[in-house]
Design an enzyme around this catalytic site. Structure first.
Site, PDB file in Angstrom:
ATOM      1  N   HIS A  16       0.864  -1.194   0.000  1.00 56.04           N
ATOM      2  CA  HIS A  16       0.000   0.000   0.000  1.00 56.04           C
ATOM      3  C   HIS A  16       0.891   1.231   0.000  1.00 56.04           C
ATOM      4  CE1 HIS A  16      -3.765   2.126   1.841  1.00 56.04           C
ATOM      5  NE2 HIS A  16      -3.114   2.910   0.986  1.00 56.04           N
ATOM      6  N   HIS A  18       1.483   4.858  -2.454  1.00 54.92           N
ATOM      7  CA  HIS A  18       1.149   5.734  -3.587  1.00 54.92           C
ATOM      8  C   HIS A  18       2.438   6.395  -4.056  1.00 54.92           C
ATOM      9  CE1 HIS A  18      -3.177   5.358  -2.678  1.00 54.92           C
ATOM     10  NE2 HIS A  18      -2.763   5.270  -1.436  1.00 54.92           N
ATOM     11  N   HIS A 196      -9.204   0.836  -1.748  1.00 51.98           N
ATOM     12  CA  HIS A 196      -9.295   1.478  -0.438  1.00 51.98           C
ATOM     13  C   HIS A 196     -10.730   1.367   0.078  1.00 51.98           C
ATOM     14  CE1 HIS A 196      -5.503   3.243  -1.606  1.00 51.98           C
ATOM     15  NE2 HIS A 196      -5.437   4.036  -0.557  1.00 51.98           N
ATOM     16  N   GLU A 199     -11.293   3.423   5.525  1.00 50.90           N
ATOM     17  CA  GLU A 199     -10.232   4.264   6.098  1.00 50.90           C
ATOM     18  C   GLU A 199     -10.946   5.351   6.902  1.00 50.90           C
ATOM     19  OE1 GLU A 199      -8.066   6.570   3.177  1.00 50.90           O
ATOM     20  OE2 GLU A 199      -6.513   7.171   4.616  1.00 50.90           O
TER      21      GLU A 199
HETATM   22  N1  HPA Z   1      -6.574   7.177   0.988  1.00 48.70           N
HETATM   23  C1  HPA Z   1      -7.142   7.397  -0.183  1.00 48.70           C
HETATM   24  N2  HPA Z   1      -6.466   7.843  -1.229  1.00 48.70           N
HETATM   25  C2  HPA Z   1      -5.179   8.084  -1.104  1.00 48.70           C
HETATM   26  C3  HPA Z   1      -4.545   7.888   0.093  1.00 48.70           C
HETATM   27  C4  HPA Z   1      -5.275   7.398   1.193  1.00 48.70           C
HETATM   28  O1  HPA Z   1      -4.794   7.178   2.320  1.00 48.70           O
HETATM   29  N3  HPA Z   1      -3.256   8.239  -0.109  1.00 48.70           N
HETATM   30  C5  HPA Z   1      -3.137   8.619  -1.394  1.00 48.70           C
HETATM   31  N4  HPA Z   1      -4.302   8.538  -1.995  1.00 48.70           N
HETATM   32 ZN    ZN Z   2      -3.663   4.738   0.342  1.00 53.69          ZN
END
Ligand code: HPA
Ligand code: ZN
Length: 346
Positions: A16, A18, A196, A199
């Protein structure tokens, strides 16, 4: 490759991550200069000082703005190699790198430039560091699903070296359901799927990405704990959850590291790995995340080995490569008494 018995941390995969979130302020300023792009900050220190986030959106706003310095294949290659060097120093052996392709295409960077640059960076970085990498095209939840459909068309037409698709960006207020056709087509073309969920959003978002998108793993998933039925399903199916404790604290999804649900997730039998998410912005590469949760929760060597083995098992690598990596984790697990502190790369 067998882990030297003295490594302070286990070998691991990072699932995970980016790519844009690895852009360190110093590199952002040097790319801004190279590309004659203005950043609304005086210097790297001023940019870093702005890394004070109140939620996911406050982070995403700055992250998308800073990503504008990335313009050429060379920029993407440089960024990718810089990440792989830092990851290797922290014990990462394999990285699955999400890229926000729509962000770059929307501001006029050709898709081919981005994909070619990241692919070159992954190849050069692997040659230099030994860390293997896969590229995951992250669809952006806050943008129209039709754009994701078109992006997938373009990736397939280019025969782009993409291992899978993901779903990222603003979770609350943007349904995952419109992305079902793109995920289904990606699956039909042999692409792997992650998304995702939970979160910032509720536990049912996890069910949604599993059922509607066919996600094979879930990024974050921390709020799944709020629904015992969702937890039971995740435990039963051992769905990999790519958990990012330092990110969750920095984006205030949880109030403090001490209150992070990681211990409860482990106790519930969830299939958890540790990840950094956006290490430049959150001040923690995955080895630092491991160090922080190990100190906070007094994790045992066995628990750390379990987390590291889960990272390889949750990866999109072929089974035989997973087995080799897991054997290295097991060698690290068994090498007791060798936890002397050392440089991150040792
Ligand atoms: N959540 C959603 N999108 C994202 C995140 C994240 O933590 N980091 C970079 N893009
Ligand atoms: Zn992320």
């Amino acid at each position: 490759m067998t882990a030297p018995p003295t490594t302070p941390r286990p070998p691991r995969a990072e699932l995970h991550l980016h790519l844009e979130g690895t852009l360190e302020p110093e590199l952002a300023f040097s790319l801004a200069e190279r590309n004659r792009v203005a950043l609304p900050f005086a210097d790297p220190a001023a940019l870093r000082a702005a890394y004070d986030f109140t939620d996911l959106q406050s982070f995403l706003d700055l992250y998308h703005a800073t990503s504008q310095v990335l313009r050429t294949a060379e920029d993407f290659a440089d960024l990718t190699v810089a990440y792989l060097r830092r990851a290797a120093a922290g014990g990462v052996r394999h990285a699955e790198v999400m890229v926000d392709l729509q962000t770059h295409v929307a501001r006029g960077v050709p898709l081919e430039e981005v994909v070619a640059g990241v692919a070159r960076g992954l190849a050069d970085g692997e040659a230099e560091t030994g860390v293997s990498g896969l590229l995951i095209a992250a669809f952006l939840r806050h943008r129209p699903a039709a754009e994701a459909d078109a992006l997938l068309d373009d990736l397939l037409a280019l025969d782009a070296p993409v291992a899978g698709v993901g779903l990222a960006s603003t979770e609350v207020g943007f349904s995952a359901a419109p992305f079902a056709p793109a995920f289904a087509r990606a699956a039909a073309h042999g692409l792997r799927r992650t998304a995702h969920a939970a979160e910032e959003g509720p536990a049912w978002h996890v069910t949604e990405v599993l059922d509607v998108l066919g996600a094979e793993r879930v990024d974050h998933g921390i709020r799944a704990l709020e629904d015992p039925d969702v937890v039971a399903r995740l435990v039963r199916d051992q769905v990999p959850l790519t958990v990012c404790p330092v990110s969750n604290v920095r984006l205030r999804a949880v109030p403090s590291l001490a209150e992070h649900p990681l211990p409860r997730m482990l106790a519930a039998g969830l299939n958890v790995s540790l990840n950094s998410d956006d290490p430049s912005y959150f001040g923690g590469y995955v080895d630092e995340v491991d160090d922080a949760v190990t100190a906070q929760f007094h994790l045992t060597r066995d628990q750390r080995a379990d987390l590291a083995a889960a990272s390889f098992r949750g990866s999109f690598l072929p089974a035989e490569r997973v087995a080799t990596h897991v054997a290295d984790v097991e060698a690290w697990r068994g090498a007791s008494g060798n936890t002397r502190p050392g440089p991150a790369a040792s």
